[in-house]
Scaffold this motif. Structure first.
Motif, PDB file in Angstrom:
ATOM      1  N   ASP A  89      45.633  43.211  48.632  1.00 43.38           N
ATOM      2  CA  ASP A  89      46.614  42.425  47.891  1.00 43.38           C
ATOM      3  C   ASP A  89      45.979  41.216  47.227  1.00 43.38           C
ATOM      4  O   ASP A  89      46.419  40.792  46.163  1.00 43.38           O
ATOM      5  CB  ASP A  89      47.758  41.974  48.811  1.00 43.38           C
ATOM      6  CG  ASP A  89      48.619  43.152  49.261  1.00 43.38           C
ATOM      7  OD1 ASP A  89      48.744  44.129  48.506  1.00 43.38           O
ATOM      8  OD2 ASP A  89      49.159  43.088  50.374  1.00 43.38           O
ATOM      9  N   ASP A  90      44.952  40.633  47.848  1.00 41.36           N
ATOM     10  CA  ASP A  90      44.305  39.426  47.326  1.00 41.36           C
ATOM     11  C   ASP A  90      42.805  39.555  47.559  1.00 41.36           C
ATOM     12  O   ASP A  90      42.314  39.353  48.675  1.00 41.36           O
ATOM     13  CB  ASP A  90      44.873  38.198  48.039  1.00 41.36           C
ATOM     14  CG  ASP A  90      44.346  36.883  47.489  1.00 41.36           C
ATOM     15  OD1 ASP A  90      43.211  36.848  46.947  1.00 41.36           O
ATOM     16  OD2 ASP A  90      45.061  35.876  47.618  1.00 41.36           O
ATOM     17  N   CYS A  91      42.077  39.892  46.503  1.00 43.00           N
ATOM     18  CA  CYS A  91      40.637  40.137  46.617  1.00 43.00           C
ATOM     19  C   CYS A  91      39.875  38.893  47.056  1.00 43.00           C
ATOM     20  O   CYS A  91      38.989  38.968  47.901  1.00 43.00           O
ATOM     21  CB  CYS A  91      40.093  40.654  45.291  1.00 43.00           C
ATOM     22  SG  CYS A  91      38.366  41.157  45.354  1.00 43.00           S
ATOM     23  N   ARG A  92      40.223  37.750  46.492  1.00 41.52           N
ATOM     24  CA  ARG A  92      39.498  36.524  46.844  1.00 41.52           C
ATOM     25  C   ARG A  92      39.704  36.148  48.315  1.00 41.52           C
ATOM     26  O   ARG A  92      38.752  35.767  49.002  1.00 41.52           O
ATOM     27  CB  ARG A  92      39.900  35.389  45.910  1.00 41.52           C
ATOM     28  CG  ARG A  92      39.339  35.560  44.507  1.00 41.52           C
ATOM     29  CD  ARG A  92      39.724  34.398  43.585  1.00 41.52           C
ATOM     30  NE  ARG A  92      39.135  34.585  42.278  1.00 41.52           N
ATOM     31  CZ  ARG A  92      39.704  35.258  41.284  1.00 41.52           C
ATOM     32  NH1 ARG A  92      40.895  35.807  41.432  1.00 41.52           N
ATOM     33  NH2 ARG A  92      39.088  35.392  40.119  1.00 41.52           N
ATOM     34  N   ALA A  93      40.924  36.245  48.794  1.00 38.95           N
ATOM     35  CA  ALA A  93      41.200  35.919  50.200  1.00 38.95           C
ATOM     36  C   ALA A  93      40.518  36.914  51.125  1.00 38.95           C
ATOM     37  O   ALA A  93      39.958  36.534  52.161  1.00 38.95           O
ATOM     38  CB  ALA A  93      42.708  35.895  50.450  1.00 38.95           C
ATOM     39  N   THR A  94      40.538  38.189  50.773  1.00 42.58           N
ATOM     40  CA  THR A  94      39.873  39.203  51.594  1.00 42.58           C
ATOM     41  C   THR A  94      38.366  38.984  51.579  1.00 42.58           C
ATOM     42  O   THR A  94      37.709  39.106  52.613  1.00 42.58           O
ATOM     43  CB  THR A  94      40.233  40.621  51.106  1.00 42.58           C
ATOM     44  OG1 THR A  94      41.661  40.770  51.127  1.00 42.58           O
ATOM     45  CG2 THR A  94      39.591  41.683  51.981  1.00 42.58           C
ATOM     46  N   ASN A 126      25.992  52.226  52.243  1.00 40.57           N
ATOM     47  CA  ASN A 126      27.150  52.763  51.535  1.00 40.57           C
ATOM     48  C   ASN A 126      27.874  51.631  50.810  1.00 40.57           C
ATOM     49  O   ASN A 126      28.192  50.605  51.401  1.00 40.57           O
ATOM     50  CB  ASN A 126      28.123  53.439  52.509  1.00 40.57           C
ATOM     51  CG  ASN A 126      27.554  54.703  53.089  1.00 40.57           C
ATOM     52  OD1 ASN A 126      27.304  55.656  52.372  1.00 40.57           O
ATOM     53  ND2 ASN A 126      27.324  54.707  54.395  1.00 40.57           N
ATOM     54  N   GLY A 127      28.132  51.848  49.517  1.00 44.06           N
ATOM     55  CA  GLY A 127      28.797  50.840  48.712  1.00 44.06           C
ATOM     56  C   GLY A 127      30.305  50.876  48.850  1.00 44.06           C
ATOM     57  O   GLY A 127      30.909  51.941  48.998  1.00 44.06           O
ATOM     58  N   TRP A 128      30.900  49.702  48.805  1.00 37.36           N
ATOM     59  CA  TRP A 128      32.345  49.531  48.849  1.00 37.36           C
ATOM     60  C   TRP A 128      32.762  48.598  47.730  1.00 37.36           C
ATOM     61  O   TRP A 128      32.073  47.633  47.421  1.00 37.36           O
ATOM     62  CB  TRP A 128      32.779  48.900  50.173  1.00 37.36           C
ATOM     63  CG  TRP A 128      32.879  49.876  51.287  1.00 37.36           C
ATOM     64  CD1 TRP A 128      31.873  50.265  52.129  1.00 37.36           C
ATOM     65  CD2 TRP A 128      34.042  50.585  51.697  1.00 37.36           C
ATOM     66  NE1 TRP A 128      32.341  51.173  53.030  1.00 37.36           N
ATOM     67  CE2 TRP A 128      33.674  51.387  52.789  1.00 37.36           C
ATOM     68  CE3 TRP A 128      35.354  50.626  51.245  1.00 37.36           C
ATOM     69  CZ2 TRP A 128      34.574  52.219  53.443  1.00 37.36           C
ATOM     70  CZ3 TRP A 128      36.253  51.453  51.901  1.00 37.36           C
ATOM     71  CH2 TRP A 128      35.863  52.239  52.983  1.00 37.36           C
ATOM     72  N   LYS A 129      33.911  48.866  47.127  1.00 38.34           N
ATOM     73  CA  LYS A 129      34.536  47.969  46.171  1.00 38.34           C
ATOM     74  C   LYS A 129      35.860  47.515  46.763  1.00 38.34           C
ATOM     75  O   LYS A 129      36.652  48.338  47.240  1.00 38.34           O
ATOM     76  CB  LYS A 129      34.817  48.671  44.844  1.00 38.34           C
ATOM     77  CG  LYS A 129      33.589  49.064  44.064  1.00 38.34           C
ATOM     78  CD  LYS A 129      32.779  47.905  43.614  1.00 38.34           C
ATOM     79  CE  LYS A 129      33.320  47.322  42.346  1.00 38.34           C
ATOM     80  NZ  LYS A 129      32.489  46.234  41.824  1.00 38.34           N
ATOM     81  N   LEU A 130      36.084  46.212  46.775  1.00 37.14           N
ATOM     82  CA  LEU A 130      37.402  45.660  47.071  1.00 37.14           C
ATOM     83  C   LEU A 130      38.096  45.547  45.727  1.00 37.14           C
ATOM     84  O   LEU A 130      37.549  44.926  44.809  1.00 37.14           O
ATOM     85  CB  LEU A 130      37.305  44.253  47.637  1.00 37.14           C
ATOM     86  CG  LEU A 130      36.862  44.012  49.051  1.00 37.14           C
ATOM     87  CD1 LEU A 130      36.933  42.510  49.343  1.00 37.14           C
ATOM     88  CD2 LEU A 130      37.717  44.759  50.034  1.00 37.14           C
ATOM     89  N   ILE A 131      39.253  46.114  45.595  1.00 37.50           N
ATOM     90  CA  ILE A 131      39.980  46.019  44.335  1.00 37.50           C
ATOM     91  C   ILE A 131      41.384  45.513  44.612  1.00 37.50           C
ATOM     92  O   ILE A 131      42.107  46.098  45.418  1.00 37.50           O
ATOM     93  CB  ILE A 131      40.009  47.366  43.589  1.00 37.50           C
ATOM     94  CG1 ILE A 131      38.573  47.784  43.240  1.00 37.50           C
ATOM     95  CG2 ILE A 131      40.885  47.261  42.342  1.00 37.50           C
ATOM     96  CD1 ILE A 131      38.461  49.077  42.474  1.00 37.50           C
ATOM     97  N   GLU A 132      41.708  44.421  43.960  1.00 37.32           N
ATOM     98  CA  GLU A 132      43.048  43.839  44.099  1.00 37.32           C
ATOM     99  C   GLU A 132      44.030  44.725  43.350  1.00 37.32           C
ATOM    100  O   GLU A 132      43.782  45.126  42.216  1.00 37.32           O
ATOM    101  CB  GLU A 132      43.030  42.431  43.509  1.00 37.32           C
ATOM    102  CG  GLU A 132      44.299  41.667  43.744  1.00 37.32           C
ATOM    103  CD  GLU A 132      44.146  40.209  43.321  1.00 37.32           C
ATOM    104  OE1 GLU A 132      45.030  39.742  42.561  1.00 37.32           O
ATOM    105  OE2 GLU A 132      43.163  39.564  43.728  1.00 37.32           O
TER     106      GLU A 132
END
Length: 139
Positions: A89-94, A126-132
């Motif tokens: 929900d919030d990429c910056r906070a996560t 392993n790569g991960w993307k956080l996406i808001e």
């Protein structure tokens, strides 16, 4: 007939290290942890997606010979596998929360394509993307 995808696997170099990362830092929970000789079936779940499992598997017997296992470990370590996506929900906070937990980010949160995303790797590469989630999709 009822069908669906239940487990998607990742190759990891060390299952205990991966377990510590996914449970201790990302907040996943253990679903299955079963051994058979040197083989270990280890899956985790995101707490908000109990029907879906992420398998943390080590390349090697009975599926791969030693040379193939070595090649797979090298590819994963280089970040050659496609990234996985974790919607938030919030990429910056996560990003702040995961950074405080010891997750090392390769890409700080950035605005693009109408949303915010950030990138990190697990201990195996392993790569991960956080996406808001886009504002229209958040309910």
């Amino acid at each position: 007939m009822n069908q669906g995808i239940e487990v998607v696997g990742l190759y990891v170099r060390d299952q205990q290290e991966a377990l510590d990362f996914y449970v201790g830092k990302l907040g996943f929970v253990v679903h299955s942890d079963v051994g058979n000789g040197d083989y270990r079936w280890l899956t985790v779940q995101h707490p908000q997606q109990p029907g879906f499992q992420l398998g943390l598997f080590r390349p090697g017997p009975p599926v791969h010979d030693a040379a193939t296992a070595q090649a797979l470990n090298a590819l994963v370590a280089k970040g050659a596998m496609p990234p996985l996506v974790l919607t938030v929900d919030d990429c910056r906070a996560t990003h702040e929360r995961l950074s405080a937990a010891g997750v090392e980010f390769m890409q700080e949160p950035v605005e693009r394509y109408g949303t915010v995303d950030a990138g990190f790797r697990d201990p195996s590469g392993n790569g991960w993307k956080l996406i808001e989630r886009a504002a229209a999709a958040v309910a």
